[in-house]
Design a protein around this motif. Structure first.
Motif, short mmCIF file in Angstrom:
data_model
loop_
_atom_site.label_atom_id
_atom_site.label_comp_id
_atom_site.label_asym_id
_atom_site.label_seq_id
_atom_site.Cartn_x
_atom_site.Cartn_y
_atom_site.Cartn_z
N PRO A 26 38.26 40.04 41.87
CA PRO A 26 38.95 41.08 41.09
C PRO A 26 39.56 40.58 39.77
O PRO A 26 39.76 41.36 38.86
CB PRO A 26 40.05 41.58 42.02
CG PRO A 26 39.65 41.16 43.38
CD PRO A 26 38.82 39.92 43.21
N VAL A 27 39.84 39.28 39.67
CA VAL A 27 40.49 38.76 38.47
C VAL A 27 39.55 37.92 37.60
O VAL A 27 39.98 37.35 36.61
CB VAL A 27 41.75 37.94 38.83
CG1 VAL A 27 42.80 38.83 39.48
CG2 VAL A 27 41.40 36.77 39.73
N THR A 28 38.28 37.86 37.96
CA THR A 28 37.30 37.09 37.19
C THR A 28 36.68 38.00 36.13
O THR A 28 36.16 39.06 36.46
CB THR A 28 36.20 36.54 38.12
OG1 THR A 28 36.82 35.71 39.12
CG2 THR A 28 35.19 35.72 37.35
N PRO A 29 36.74 37.57 34.86
CA PRO A 29 36.11 38.38 33.80
C PRO A 29 34.61 38.54 34.04
O PRO A 29 33.96 37.64 34.59
CB PRO A 29 36.37 37.56 32.52
CG PRO A 29 37.51 36.66 32.86
CD PRO A 29 37.41 36.39 34.33
N SER A 30 34.06 39.66 33.63
CA SER A 30 32.65 39.95 33.90
C SER A 30 31.72 38.89 33.32
O SER A 30 30.66 38.63 33.88
CB SER A 30 32.27 41.33 33.39
OG SER A 30 32.48 41.41 32.00
N GLY A 31 32.10 38.25 32.26
CA GLY A 31 31.27 37.21 31.66
C GLY A 31 31.27 35.91 32.43
O GLY A 31 30.49 35.01 32.14
N GLU A 32 32.16 35.80 33.42
CA GLU A 32 32.27 34.57 34.21
C GLU A 32 31.88 34.74 35.67
O GLU A 32 32.11 33.86 36.49
CB GLU A 32 33.70 34.04 34.12
CG GLU A 32 34.12 33.64 32.72
CD GLU A 32 35.55 33.19 32.65
OE1 GLU A 32 36.15 32.86 33.69
OE2 GLU A 32 36.08 33.17 31.53
N ILE A 33 31.27 35.88 36.00
CA ILE A 33 30.89 36.16 37.39
C ILE A 33 29.94 35.10 37.93
O ILE A 33 30.00 34.74 39.10
CB ILE A 33 30.28 37.57 37.51
CG1 ILE A 33 31.34 38.63 37.24
CG2 ILE A 33 29.64 37.80 38.87
CD1 ILE A 33 32.48 38.68 38.23
N ASP A 34 29.06 34.57 37.07
CA ASP A 34 28.12 33.55 37.55
C ASP A 34 28.81 32.29 38.04
O ASP A 34 28.26 31.52 38.82
CB ASP A 34 27.07 33.22 36.50
CG ASP A 34 27.66 32.61 35.24
OD1 ASP A 34 28.83 32.87 34.93
OD2 ASP A 34 26.92 31.87 34.55
#
Length: 54
Positions: A26-34
C-alpha cells in the motif's frame, strides 16, 4: 509463474516474503512495484533465503 512459484525458484521464504509485501504494497509507489517481486525482494532480505535443496 505464480508469486509462490517465484519464491521457490529464488529460494525465498514465502511466508516472510508475503508478510512483508502485504505490508509494503500500500505504501510502495507504482513505479517501484517491481522491487517487490521475489527476485528483487531477496536482495534486500538475505536473511529470508532458504537453504539449497540437496
Amino acid at each position: 509463474m505464480s508469486l509462490l512459484g517465484s519464491c521457490w525458484a529464488n529460494r525465498v521464504d514465502p511466508v516472510a516474503y508475503l508478510t512483508d509485501v502485504i505490508i509494503a504494497l500500500p505504501v510502495t509507489p507504482s513505479g517501484e512495484i517491481d522491487s517487490l517481486l521475489p527476485h528483487n525482494w531477496m536482495k534486500r532480505h538475505p536473511e529470508s533465503l532458504l537453504p539449497p535443496i540437496k
